[in-house]
Design a protein around this motif. Structure first.
Motif, PDB file in Angstrom:
ATOM      1  N   GLY A 152      -4.677 -13.274 -17.687  1.00 46.79           N
ATOM      2  CA  GLY A 152      -3.336 -12.745 -17.474  1.00 46.79           C
ATOM      3  C   GLY A 152      -3.227 -11.243 -17.426  1.00 46.79           C
ATOM      4  N   ALA A 153      -4.278 -10.519 -17.866  1.00 53.56           N
ATOM      5  CA  ALA A 153      -4.163  -9.075 -18.040  1.00 53.56           C
ATOM      6  C   ALA A 153      -3.950  -8.339 -16.722  1.00 53.56           C
ATOM      7  N   VAL A 154      -4.770  -8.628 -15.726  1.00 58.35           N
ATOM      8  CA  VAL A 154      -4.702  -7.874 -14.469  1.00 58.35           C
ATOM      9  C   VAL A 154      -3.362  -8.095 -13.782  1.00 58.35           C
ATOM     10  N   ASP A 155      -2.904  -9.342 -13.712  1.00 63.27           N
ATOM     11  CA  ASP A 155      -1.623  -9.608 -13.055  1.00 63.27           C
ATOM     12  C   ASP A 155      -0.489  -8.905 -13.795  1.00 63.27           C
ATOM     13  N   ALA A 212      -7.055  -4.990  -0.249  1.00 62.59           N
ATOM     14  CA  ALA A 212      -6.272  -6.152   0.194  1.00 62.59           C
ATOM     15  C   ALA A 212      -4.881  -5.767   0.665  1.00 62.59           C
ATOM     16  N   GLY A 213      -4.440  -4.549   0.332  1.00 65.24           N
ATOM     17  CA  GLY A 213      -3.057  -4.169   0.586  1.00 65.24           C
ATOM     18  C   GLY A 213      -2.724  -3.767   1.997  1.00 65.24           C
ATOM     19  N   GLY A 214      -3.714  -3.376   2.765  1.00 65.24           N
ATOM     20  CA  GLY A 214      -3.428  -2.973   4.133  1.00 65.24           C
ATOM     21  C   GLY A 214      -2.538  -1.735   4.199  1.00 65.24           C
ATOM     22  N   ALA A 215      -1.659  -1.709   5.202  1.00 63.31           N
ATOM     23  CA  ALA A 215      -0.862  -0.513   5.482  1.00 63.31           C
ATOM     24  C   ALA A 215       0.591  -0.656   5.068  1.00 63.31           C
ATOM     25  N   GLY A 216       0.905  -1.592   4.191  1.00 63.61           N
ATOM     26  CA  GLY A 216       2.282  -1.771   3.786  1.00 63.61           C
ATOM     27  C   GLY A 216       2.754  -0.692   2.831  1.00 63.61           C
ATOM     28  N   ASP A 217       3.979  -0.850   2.294  1.00 64.59           N
ATOM     29  CA  ASP A 217       4.478   0.122   1.337  1.00 64.59           C
ATOM     30  C   ASP A 217       3.840  -0.110  -0.032  1.00 64.59           C
ATOM     31  N   ALA A 236      -2.614  -7.145  -3.752  1.00 66.86           N
ATOM     32  CA  ALA A 236      -3.683  -7.155  -4.753  1.00 66.86           C
ATOM     33  C   ALA A 236      -3.491  -8.313  -5.732  1.00 66.86           C
ATOM     34  N   ARG A 237      -2.251  -8.568  -6.129  1.00 64.32           N
ATOM     35  CA  ARG A 237      -1.995  -9.714  -7.010  1.00 64.32           C
ATOM     36  C   ARG A 237      -2.393 -11.020  -6.332  1.00 64.32           C
ATOM     37  N   ALA A 238      -2.104 -11.135  -5.052  1.00 64.34           N
ATOM     38  CA  ALA A 238      -2.460 -12.352  -4.323  1.00 64.34           C
ATOM     39  C   ALA A 238      -3.976 -12.507  -4.211  1.00 64.34           C
TER      40      ALA A 238
END
Length: 577
Positions: free
Chosen positions: A99-102, A187-192, A200-202
């Motif tokens: 649970g820590a990272v999320d 993993a985040g790509g170019a979004g906000d 990253a959570r996904a």
């Protein structure tokens, strides 16, 4: 200001504050660094409750819930079918959903300001380029080195470079974990900013982390009881869990409001302790005197007996708090404080509930014990611990976080990820009838217990400590000394500490030591002699050995900030400007 259990984490948090980040940016950056520099005390596969206030709502404490539940396959029937009467203390059978990272990512998304790449950069740097390994880390690795060599080769590959135990101060690296963090950033790509954090959570919950960790845990491996079993955690368990927010549970004490987690943690036990003590004269609340130390020890036993009887993750446990924290109940329990030490386990009576009475496995440990969270490797018990970090910023945001679990000695290292799963399920029971009995989807009743203190509707202190069953015991001493005794924060942390072991240990093998009091010798010969005369079975722990607290403070009237950290072990650090 920032304070934590490791100087590099404190420096990281302070560097974020210096560059314009807020308390939540700083705490998250420090939290990921703690995974790297205190790997024997916490890891990405572990847990992380926190409690915080924002500058916009300084009197509204919120719990950040980063405690994962038992996997769907973690049934009592399955464990009993393996011949177990306790959940093992090491190995993937004991793994709750990490649970820590999320939780860190959720906090950063909702209350931080920095981009994920910037927050993770310090942890990535220390993992890839190295950090000076702690003597305590080396001692832990040495204690489980044979286990690693004989049964956990992936852990040996990471923690025994060249086949040997690292030397204190030697640079150690964890390049696999650096790559894991970089993959989360990528993993985040170019979004906000928020969408990149969500990506990253996904990737953690539904992508490569869940897949690799679950696949590796399913390979049978040695556990702490000497048996060889496969873990039961699956990718679906990762995907089903998300960290979240909960209201804090609070109690009033001498003009202050103390805020804790719900009964899935042990936090309300501290509130019970304070409620019991609030009805006594100040002369009985000084932990540095024989009368005060005796009174505190007896109160600790009463509150912890209720913890083991009633706490857990269900509606019954939450309803029980209405009774356990009530003035009338406190008065009944207060009357049980006698002139001599109790050697009984004495839970109180909650109407409509039968108190759970855990199996009592008695020990008589003449060694200094009970100072941390035990984790166990084949061949003997190796006591670990936890981490803690507190941060307050110029705007009044304040956070107290207690990351733990996923210790390097918890279970075999997942080679592609650079970390192992945690062992929090060892805190559940395989007996029926308890709110803390093992059940799929239920959170284990953890010992992790950060604290916020408020006065006149404003948060004034964030504090916490490693130490397993001792966390709230040591925090109680701090609160009594600062609120009643007039100590400054550093004075209170430095003052002699003690705790009781007269309760079932929350960690495998779950023994108890009736009437045992563990004290620092600095408590004084006269005080110790009087405790022994009253029937306490005293173990002397040395002058500077107990207590791991850190704290940050804020005066709402002036905006003046403060910080303090534990000097024991020369590892904790406080900083600010």
């Amino acid at each position: 200001m920032a304070a934590s259990t490791h100087w590099i984490a404190t420096a990281t948090a302070q560097s974020v504050l210096e560059r314009g980040g807020n308390a939540f940016d700083a705490a998250a950056a420090a939290g990921f660094v703690l995974h790297v520099v205190e790997p024997h005390l916490n890891g990405p596969g572990g847990d992380m409750p926190a409690i915080f206030v924002t500058a916009d709502a300084p009197g509204d404490p919120v719990v950040l819930m980063g405690q994962g539940p038992a996997p769907a396959g973690a049934t009592r029937e399955h464990y009993r079918g393996l011949g177990l009467d306790l959940v093992p203390g090491a190995g993937a059978l004991a793994a709750a959903v990490p649970g820590a990272v999320d939780a860190w990512l959720l906090l950063l998304r909702d209350h931080g300001t920095w981009d994920l790449a910037d927050v993770l950069a310090p942890a990535i740097g220390y993992a890839r380029d190295g950090h000076p390994v702690l003597p305590a880390t080396c001692r832990t690795i040495a204690a489980v080195a044979d286990l690693f060599r004989e049964h956990w080769p992936t852990s040996a590959a990471l923690w025994l470079p060249g086949g040997r135990v690292p030397r204190p101060g030697e640079l150690v690296r964890n390049e696999a974990y650096a790559r894991t963090l970089e993959r989360l950033v990528g993993a985040g790509g170019a979004g906000d900013r928020e969408s990149r954090i969500e990506a990253a959570r996904a990737a953690w919950r539904e992508g490569f982390v869940a897949e690799e960790a679950s696949r590796f845990a399913a390979v049978p491996h040695r556990h702490s009881d000497g048996g060889t079993y496969a873990g039961v955690i699956t990718p679906a368990d990762f995907a089903a869990f998300t960290a979240g927010y909960e209201p804090a549970v609070t109690a009033e004490f001498r003009g202050h409001t103390v805020a804790k987690t719900g009964p899935w943690g042990q936090g309300p036990a501290l509130l019970q302790m304070l409620t019991l003590l609030d009805g006594l004269d100040d002369e009985r609340l000084d932990p540095s005197t024989a009368l005060g130390a005796h009174t505190v020890l007896e109160v600790l036993k009463l509150a912890l007996a209720d913890r083991d009887a009633y706490y857990g993750d269900d509606d019954d446990a939450r309803a029980a708090l209405d009774v356990l924290l009530s003035p009338g109940y406190a008065a009944e329990r207060r009357a049980l404080i006698g002139e001599t030490a109790s050697a009984e386990l004495r839970p109180g009576v909650v109407p409509g509930r039968e108190p759970f009475r855990p199996p009592l496995r008695e020990t008589d440990d003449a060694q200094v014990a009970g100072v941390g969270e035990p984790t166990v490797g084949t061949g003997g018990e190796q006591r670990g611990d936890t981490c803690h970090v507190d941060v307050v910023d110029r705007w009044g945001n304040m956070v107290s976080a207690t990351p733990s679990g996923g210790w390097l000695q918890s279970s075999p290292t997942v080679p592609g990820l650079g970390f192992c799963l945690g062992t929090r399920l060892q805190m559940t029971w395989l007996e029926d009838g308890a709110s803390s009995s093992l059940q799929p989807g239920r959170r284990p009743r953890t010992t992790l217990t950060p604290t916020l203190v408020l006065r006149d509707g404003h948060a004034v202190t964030a504090l916490g400590s490693p130490g397993g069953d001792q966390q709230d015991q040591w925090q109680l001493l701090y609160l009594l000394r600062t609120i009643v005794g007039g100590y400054g924060p550093q004075e209170a942390i430095d003052a002699p500490a003690f705790h009781t072991r007269s309760m079932p240990d929350s960690f495998w093998p779950r023994a108890w030591d009736p009437a045992r009091a563990v004290v620092e010798d600095r408590l004084g010969e006269d005080v110790i002699a009087e405790l022994e005369r009253r029937g306490h079975r005293v173990t002397r722990a040395g002058d500077w050995s107990l207590g791991r607290l850190s704290a940050v403070t804020r005066d709402p009237a002036t905006g003046l900030l403060g910080a303090a950290a534990n000097p024991r072990g020369m590892q904790g650090y406080a900083a600010g400007r």
